[in-house]
Write a protein that holds these residues in place. Structure first.
Motif, PDB file in Angstrom:
ATOM      1  N   MET A 125       0.830  -1.207   0.000  1.00 26.09           N
ATOM      2  CA  MET A 125       0.000   0.000   0.000  1.00 26.09           C
ATOM      3  C   MET A 125       0.865   1.258   0.000  1.00 26.09           C
ATOM      4  O   MET A 125       2.023   1.228   0.424  1.00 26.09           O
ATOM      5  CB  MET A 125      -0.929   0.028   1.217  1.00 26.09           C
TER       6      MET A 125
ATOM      7  N   HIS B  72      -2.340   8.490   5.526  1.00 23.20           N
ATOM      8  CA  HIS B  72      -3.452   7.540   5.357  1.00 23.20           C
ATOM      9  C   HIS B  72      -3.123   6.553   4.237  1.00 23.20           C
ATOM     10  O   HIS B  72      -2.725   6.938   3.142  1.00 23.20           O
ATOM     11  CB  HIS B  72      -4.735   8.297   5.018  1.00 23.20           C
ATOM     12  N   SER B  73      -3.255   5.258   4.527  1.00 21.73           N
ATOM     13  CA  SER B  73      -2.966   4.223   3.533  1.00 21.73           C
ATOM     14  C   SER B  73      -4.142   4.074   2.566  1.00 21.73           C
ATOM     15  O   SER B  73      -5.300   3.998   2.998  1.00 21.73           O
ATOM     16  CB  SER B  73      -2.686   2.884   4.228  1.00 21.73           C
ATOM     17  N   VAL B  74      -3.815   4.016   1.282  1.00 23.73           N
ATOM     18  CA  VAL B  74      -4.823   3.895   0.238  1.00 23.73           C
ATOM     19  C   VAL B  74      -4.866   2.452  -0.244  1.00 23.73           C
ATOM     20  O   VAL B  74      -3.818   1.816  -0.435  1.00 23.73           O
ATOM     21  CB  VAL B  74      -4.505   4.846  -0.934  1.00 23.73           C
ATOM     22  N   SER B  75      -6.067   1.934  -0.463  1.00 18.38           N
ATOM     23  CA  SER B  75      -6.206   0.533  -0.863  1.00 18.38           C
ATOM     24  C   SER B  75      -5.626   0.306  -2.251  1.00 18.38           C
ATOM     25  O   SER B  75      -5.514   1.230  -3.064  1.00 18.38           O
ATOM     26  CB  SER B  75      -7.685   0.136  -0.860  1.00 18.38           C
ATOM     27  N   GLU B  76      -5.266  -0.932  -2.522  1.00 15.51           N
ATOM     28  CA  GLU B  76      -4.682  -1.289  -3.815  1.00 15.51           C
ATOM     29  C   GLU B  76      -5.631  -0.970  -4.966  1.00 15.51           C
ATOM     30  O   GLU B  76      -5.201  -0.555  -6.043  1.00 15.51           O
ATOM     31  CB  GLU B  76      -4.317  -2.776  -3.828  1.00 15.51           C
ATOM     32  N   GLU B  77      -6.918  -1.194  -4.750  1.00 20.14           N
ATOM     33  CA  GLU B  77      -7.905  -0.907  -5.787  1.00 20.14           C
ATOM     34  C   GLU B  77      -7.861   0.571  -6.175  1.00 20.14           C
ATOM     35  O   GLU B  77      -7.848   0.924  -7.363  1.00 20.14           O
ATOM     36  CB  GLU B  77      -9.305  -1.263  -5.291  1.00 20.14           C
ATOM     37  N   TYR B  78      -7.816   1.449  -5.188  1.00 20.24           N
ATOM     38  CA  TYR B  78      -7.780   2.880  -5.454  1.00 20.24           C
ATOM     39  C   TYR B  78      -6.439   3.310  -6.039  1.00 20.24           C
ATOM     40  O   TYR B  78      -6.368   4.225  -6.865  1.00 20.24           O
ATOM     41  CB  TYR B  78      -8.079   3.664  -4.181  1.00 20.24           C
TER      42      TYR B  78
END
Length: 276
Positions: A1, A46-52
């Motif tokens: 991530m 803030h960690s962003v999801s792989e999809e995003y």
């Protein structure tokens, strides 16, 4: 991530590391995360999801190919309102806000307005939004563009605007209006590639309608009189070097002809009153 800060830094670097690029990168990420700029500023780690993340990468690649930001996110702000846009519609320009501002000042009371070549409905919907007692009709030759315009009208909860599929005046059946407004395709054919690059994302027919760019004005002015009430107004956006010729063209059937310049001092629109 990856974190928000990491994605913003990467996107800005990929697109060219300028102030406008940094702004566009934030727009893309806020659109994906469905948040505002404040969230980005307050949550850099803030960690962003792989999809995003994958979606953000795709958006950056599209922007690198010079696809307009408005098409990537599917929206464009115009006169403090937000409009959906698609590849079937011209992207509303900030310069066209001057046309809306001028028309809003020209008319009062109950009026019937024609937005000729409405596209996504930005001009017509904005007029209808600011004057609920006006009855606005938007026309366009593109059924797909009209679907977008109707969606925008529905989003704005407008009850005083309707749309007709029409090649200019053809489907209006002699209906008369107090004012006709249009931002027609006035760019010279040879200038399209120079202005917009080899890959054209917007509909060519919305940008250029002839070799000289002036053909569309000749058609509109030659056909508009039966659709204007006596003392009715026509207001047309045009190129910086088309004002004098348009004034002359309007002179036969119109009076009190005025040209309005934009903030850069370029002649941007001309309007006149139908002679009685």
């Amino acid at each position: 991530m990856k974190t928000i800060a990491e994605l913003l830094d990467w996107g800005t670097l990929e697109l060219g590391s300028t102030a406008i690029v940094a702004y566009e990168t934030k727009i893309l990420l806020t659109h994906i995360l469905q948040c505002d700029n404040t969230f980005l500023y307050d949550n850099p780690d803030h960690s962003v999801s792989e999809e995003y993340i994958k979606q953000f990468y795709r958006y950056i690649e599209r922007r690198k190919s010079n696809e307009p930001l408005a098409y990537i996110i599917g929206k464009k702000e115009f006169y403090h309102l937000v409009f959906d846009v698609t590849y079937d519609t011209l992207i509303p320009r900030a310069q066209t806000e001057l046309l809306v501002k001028t028309v809003l000042a020209l008319q009062s009371g109950e009026r019937e307005i024609l937005d000729l070549g409405t596209g996504c409905g930005a001009i017509g919907c904005t007029l209808a939004f600011h004057h609920p007692h006006w009855k606005v009709t938007g026309t366009d030759i593109s059924a797909k563009a009209l679907e977008v315009a109707q969606k925008n009208a529905d989003t704005l909860q407008l009850k005083n605007i309707s749309f007709i599929e029409s090649d200019w005046f053809d489907a209006l059946n002699g209906k008369q209006f107090d004012l006709i407004v249009s931002n027609p395709p006035y760019i010279r054919a040879q200038d399209v590639a120079h202005l917009f690059g080899k890959t054209l994302f917007e509909p060519r027919v919305s940008l250029s309608w002839g070799q000289t760019g002036f053909e569309v004005f000749e058609l509109i002015v030659s056909q508009c009189i039966p659709y204007l009430k006596p003392r009715g107004i026509i207001a047309l956006e045009h190129g910086y070097d088309q004002a004098e010729k348009l004034q002359f063209l309007l002179g036969k059937d119109f009076q009190h002809i005025n040209t309005v310049s934009d903030s850069a001092g370029n002649a941007r629109l001309t309007y006149g009153y139908r002679k009685e």
